[in-house]
Enzyme design. Structure first.
Site, short mmCIF file in Angstrom:
data_model
loop_
_atom_site.label_atom_id
_atom_site.label_comp_id
_atom_site.label_asym_id
_atom_site.label_seq_id
_atom_site.Cartn_x
_atom_site.Cartn_y
_atom_site.Cartn_z
N LYS A 188 0.86 -1.23 0.06
CA LYS A 188 0.06 0.14 0.05
C LYS A 188 0.84 1.20 -0.03
CE LYS A 188 -0.15 -0.08 4.99
NZ LYS A 188 -0.93 -0.27 6.07
N ARG A 203 -10.53 0.29 14.97
CA ARG A 203 -10.64 0.86 13.91
C ARG A 203 -11.64 0.47 12.80
NH1 ARG A 203 -4.44 1.82 11.16
NH2 ARG A 203 -5.28 -0.09 10.10
N TYR A 249 14.80 30.70 6.73
CA TYR A 249 13.57 31.36 7.21
C TYR A 249 13.56 31.38 8.61
CZ TYR A 249 11.52 30.74 2.72
OH TYR A 249 11.43 30.84 1.42
N MET A 258 10.58 24.51 1.74
CA MET A 258 9.69 23.79 0.92
C MET A 258 10.66 22.80 0.03
SD MET A 258 6.62 24.64 -1.72
CE MET A 258 5.56 25.41 -0.44
C1 LIG Z 1 -0.40 -1.38 6.84
C2 LIG Z 1 -0.97 -2.64 7.30
C3 LIG Z 1 -0.21 -3.69 7.58
C4 LIG Z 1 1.41 -3.79 7.51
O1 LIG Z 1 2.00 -3.55 8.58
P1 LIG Z 1 3.43 -3.43 8.83
O2 LIG Z 1 3.74 -3.11 10.37
O3 LIG Z 1 4.14 -2.33 7.90
O4 LIG Z 1 4.02 -4.71 8.38
C5 LIG Z 1 -0.72 -5.02 7.95
N1 LIG Z 1 -2.04 -4.89 7.85
C6 LIG Z 1 -2.80 -3.86 7.76
C7 LIG Z 1 -4.36 -3.93 7.87
C8 LIG Z 1 -2.24 -2.50 7.57
O5 LIG Z 1 -3.04 -1.53 7.25
#
Ligand SMILES: *Cc1c(COP(=O)(O)O)cnc(C)c1O
Length: 392
Positions: A48, A146, A279, A327
């Site tokens: 992801k 969640r 800055y 930036m």
């Molecule tokens: C991002 C994620 C993972 C992977 O987590 P890591 O700690 O990077 O291995 C696994 N399961 C879900 C649902 C996630 O959102």
């Protein structure tokens, strides 16, 4: 002027690059695979968020070459991107906006996640209309609070799924959950989540569901909690060679960071003592010195609160960021009025790397800026080209 400059960053107009070592991704995937094979589990490579900034498609390919049987993404479009790039085999997506896009996901044989009755109803309706059974995994909220279905609604979700499966509209391919505190070994929530997950599996089994995979472990659980391995671990961070557990290094687990972030010095100049830098003038030179300008900034994903604290590696030495991270650029005080003999425009600046030459790591950046190594690599922006090495 160092060997690093001469050998690692070939001449050319490149301002900066994130160099991704696919050999490291393969080695890390094999390593995680080896650890969880002792429990009889396989690996889902979580790619992801563009593989945590490393590039989803090349990293997915590398992980599959190294034995990851599954790929995992948060968003449906991330999963569809993998299919469009020709990646075959099982892919799971787990965060669906209302409306899917179920048709595309079903046609592309992507496993989708049913985490509430309405999601399951949308999936079932789409599958029925298409006449193609959807591959669905059910997600239990065992305590993260969640995504996922709460224990008191679990039986309803399971029965709905069993009915849709009996009607031939869906196939329940998995049951899964996610930890809240796997990165804090011994945290009491880990035990209670495991207990609730086993109960959720028993309810599904009792309803006649026979999932191919049951999974709850992310990287920290994959590395530290064998009883959480079940059939599959969903591993992201560890595959990119970073440690998800506190007070540990990647090497403790046989992992190697895959990303190094590099830039070229854009300007070198002398400055007098007590000269304000960048800055807000939150930094002043202590004595006559040499300043080097580095053309990367918070638009490229470097945290703005690295101002005055982040470190980079130039000419074989660590140097601290002088003044505000802007930036597009920041300044380093080389601390020597004659440093312009050694550091020149075009020289390599290693922002972070594996640490093996003494350069800062993503962990160092996370510590300096009060965040996680996850965030440091993931936020490297699209303006920084990814360059792949180790593509054997
Ligand atoms: C991002 C994620 C993972 C992977 O987590 P890591 O700690 O990077 O291995 C696994 N399961 C879900 C649902 C996630 O959102």
């Amino acid at each position: 002027m160092t060997d690093l400059t001469a050998t690692d960053f070939p001449p050319g107009p490149l301002r900066a690059e994130a160099r991704i070592d696919l050999d490291a991704i393969r080695a890390n995937t094999r390593r995680v695979g080896q650890i969880v094979a002792e429990s009889g589990a396989g690996v889902m490579a979580v790619v992801k968020a563009d593989a945590y900034g490393h590039g989803a498609v090349p990293c997915a390919r590398a992980a599959k070459q190294a034995g990851a049987a599954w790929l995992g993404t948060a968003l449906p479009e991330e999963a569809l991107e993998l299919r469009a790039a020709g990646l075959t085999g099982p892919i799971l997506a787990w965060l669906h906006p209302a409306g899917g896009p179920w048709d595309e996901l079903i046609v592309q044989e992507i496993d989708v996640t049913g985490y509430a009755p309405w999601v399951l109803e949308e999936i079932t309706a789409a599958a029925q209309r298409l006449g193609i059974p959807a591959r669905v995994q059910l997600k239990a909220d065992t305590g993260l609070g969640r995504g996922g279905t709460q224990p008191h609604d679990w039986l309803e979700l399971v029965e709905l799924a069993a009915k849709a499966e009996a009607a031939g509209h869906i196939r329940v391919t998995g049951v899964w959950s996610h930890f809240a505190c796997a990165d804090e070994p011994g945290h009491p929530s880990i035990r209670s989540q495991l207990d609730l997950f086993r109960e959720a599996l028993a309810v599904a089994d009792h309803a006649g569901l026979r999932p191919e995979v049951r999974h709850i472990a992310n990287s920290p659980a994959a590395l530290s909690l064998p009883e959480a391995h079940f059939d599959l671990v969903r591993s992201g961070l560890a595959l990119y060679g970073l440690s998800p557990l506190p007070d540990t290094t990647p090497a403790d687990f046989g992992l190697r960071p895959a990303m190094s972030l590099r830039a070229r010095v854009a300007l070198v100049k002398n400055a007098p003592a007590e000269h304000g830098v960048s800055y807000g003038h939150i930094y002043h030179t202590a004595a006559p010195t040499t300043l080097a300008l580095v053309p990367l900034g918070y638009a490229d994903g470097l945290p703005r609160n690295s101002s005055n604290v982040g470190e980079v590696f130039i000419g074989g030495r660590r140097h601290r960021i002088a003044g505000r991270m802007a930036m597009d650029q920041f300044v380093v005080d080389l601390g020597d009025p004659d440093a312009d003999r050694d550091v020149q425009v075009g020289d390599e600046v290693l922002i972070f790397g594996s640490g093996e030459h003494g350069e800062p790591t993503a962990d160092d950046w996370a510590r300096a800026t009060g965040t996680l190594n996850y965030e440091i690599v993931t936020r490297i922006g699209p303006r920084v080209p990814r360059v792949y090495v180790g593509n054997s």
